[in-house]
Scaffold this motif. Structure first.
Motif, PDB file in Angstrom:
ATOM      1  N   PRO A  65       0.808  -1.234   0.000  1.00 29.72           N
ATOM      2  CA  PRO A  65       0.000   0.000   0.000  1.00 29.72           C
ATOM      3  C   PRO A  65       0.833   1.271   0.000  1.00 29.72           C
ATOM      4  N   HIS A  66       2.086   1.160   0.418  1.00 26.54           N
ATOM      5  CA  HIS A  66       2.968   2.338   0.455  1.00 26.54           C
ATOM      6  C   HIS A  66       4.330   1.975  -0.156  1.00 26.54           C
ATOM      7  N   PRO A  67       4.374   1.742  -1.469  1.00 23.52           N
ATOM      8  CA  PRO A  67       5.613   1.255  -2.079  1.00 23.52           C
ATOM      9  C   PRO A  67       6.687   2.329  -2.181  1.00 23.52           C
ATOM     10  N   ASP A  68       7.940   1.893  -2.078  1.00 22.68           N
ATOM     11  CA  ASP A  68       9.060   2.772  -2.378  1.00 22.68           C
ATOM     12  C   ASP A  68       9.251   2.857  -3.889  1.00 22.68           C
ATOM     13  N   LYS A  69      10.154   3.773  -4.311  1.00 22.14           N
ATOM     14  CA  LYS A  69      10.450   3.959  -5.729  1.00 22.14           C
ATOM     15  C   LYS A  69      11.920   3.668  -5.983  1.00 22.14           C
ATOM     16  N   ASP A  70      12.231   3.268  -7.221  1.00 20.68           N
ATOM     17  CA  ASP A  70      13.625   3.032  -7.556  1.00 20.68           C
ATOM     18  C   ASP A  70      14.349   4.352  -7.807  1.00 20.68           C
ATOM     19  N   PHE A  71      15.645   4.263  -8.003  1.00 28.43           N
ATOM     20  CA  PHE A  71      16.492   5.430  -8.189  1.00 28.43           C
ATOM     21  C   PHE A  71      16.260   6.047  -9.565  1.00 28.43           C
ATOM     22  N   VAL A  72      16.347   7.371  -9.653  1.00 27.57           N
ATOM     23  CA  VAL A  72      16.267   8.070 -10.926  1.00 27.57           C
ATOM     24  C   VAL A  72      17.392   9.103 -10.984  1.00 27.57           C
TER      25      VAL A  72
END
Length: 325
Positions: A65-72
């Motif tokens: 429900p609260h996912p992290d994000k990958d690097f950009v």
């Protein structure tokens, strides 16, 4: 509640991280999808995203429900701030609904409660729903690492009924995606991916033409069959040495590849090249033939020409139009 009207499905190329910044025909298409979604009152989005692969025969859906994000990288500070602060509207209940449909159809489908979300979804969202407060509930689904196009076509077909429940099916990947051939210096040294430094090579132009023909000049079962056959195209491997960016297109088309979809229309959604050899191409599938937002100009002409071919007594039953090699 389900309705008689089925939403269109979409394939988008997410491009490089610079697609978070640079306005192109691809980002204009993202905006159109957002406008379409608001007009249709959609209730959710089910993404298939190229940057998440699962092994063996598995398919997974994010239930975090609260996912992290990958690097950009390669974006200015203000875009990085937007990226980090964006709150993904992840919906575990939508993920569960999709999982149950897939399991009922015989897929080895499961939920993943720890999956992070990647830029292949975040980049289109930057233009579709720049304010996270307006974004509908979503889930993201993996690509299967065996890379069987018929497997991914069936996933789209299995989730087809969601279109009548105002759930968008979107595949995010790329049309030509060969990281061995791109001009990396453009993004590394100049943060510029759209300036060309060499002509488009013939093999890429020929595959691009075949891809567009397959998408816009076929409908119903012929659409899915044409896209699956593209993996045997003589230039496919040179354009896509690994197919994970192409298969979300097959998924999106799968949602519009039944006999009931035979009267629907597909349209080219624009394209742009990055780093010389990466083609960001976009399509919409399953439109009503009277559509005015996506089907206009050249797309209308393509549809009318395809109708003539369909009506021809010499047209083969197995394919609507010969795909150029």
């Amino acid at each position: 509640m389900p309705s008689n009207k089925h939403l269109a499905t979409f394939f988008v190329s997410h491009g490089s991280p610079r697609t978070l910044v640079d306005e192109t025909p691809t980002t204009e298409f993202y905006k159109k999808i957002g406008e379409y979604a608001r007009e249709e009152g959609i209730q959710g989005i089910v993404w298939m995203a190229a940057h998440w692969e699962t092994p063996l025969d598995t398919i997974e859906l994010s239930s975090n429900p609260h996912p992290d994000k990958d690097f950009v990288a390669f974006v200015p500070d203000e875009i990085m701030d937007w990226y980090k602060s964006y709150q993904i509207n992840s919906d575990p209940s939508l993920a569960t609904k999709c999982r149950d449909k897939l399991k009922a159809a015989g897929f080895n489908a499961s939920l993943n409660s720890t999956a992070i979300w990647h830029q292949d979804v975040m980049i289109p969202l930057r233009w579709m729903y720049p304010d996270y407060k307006t974004c509908p509930p979503m889930t993201v689904m993996s690509v299967n690492g065996r890379f069987d196009p018929h497997f991914h076509l069936k996933i789209g077909a299995t989730l087809r009924s969601l279109r009548a429940e105002k759930i968008l099916l979107i595949g995010s990947g790329g049309g030509i995606h060969n990281l061995y051939t791109v001009s990396w210096h453009r993004i590394i040294f100049y943060q510029d991916t759209v300036t060309r430094t060499k002509p488009i090579e013939q093999f890429a132009a020929e595959f691009s033409a075949s891809m567009k023909d397959s998408c816009v000049r076929n409908s119903g079962p012929q659409l899915g069959g044409a896209l699956c056959r593209l993996l045997s195209h003589p230039h496919f491997i040179k354009c896509n040495p690994t197919p994970e960016h192409f298969l979300p297109m097959v998924y999106a088309a799968g949602g519009c590849s039944t006999f009931e979809d035979s009267d629907s229309v597909n349209a080219f959604g624009g394209e742009n090249w990055e780093m010389d050899t990466q083609l960001n191409v976009n399509f919409v599938f399953g439109l009503d033939k009277n559509d005015k937002r996506f089907l206009g100009g050249a797309d209308r002409e393509e549809y009318e020409e395809a109708e003539v071919i369909r009506a021809s007594p010499t047209s083969s039953a197995g394919t609507l139009v010969e795909v150029r090699a």
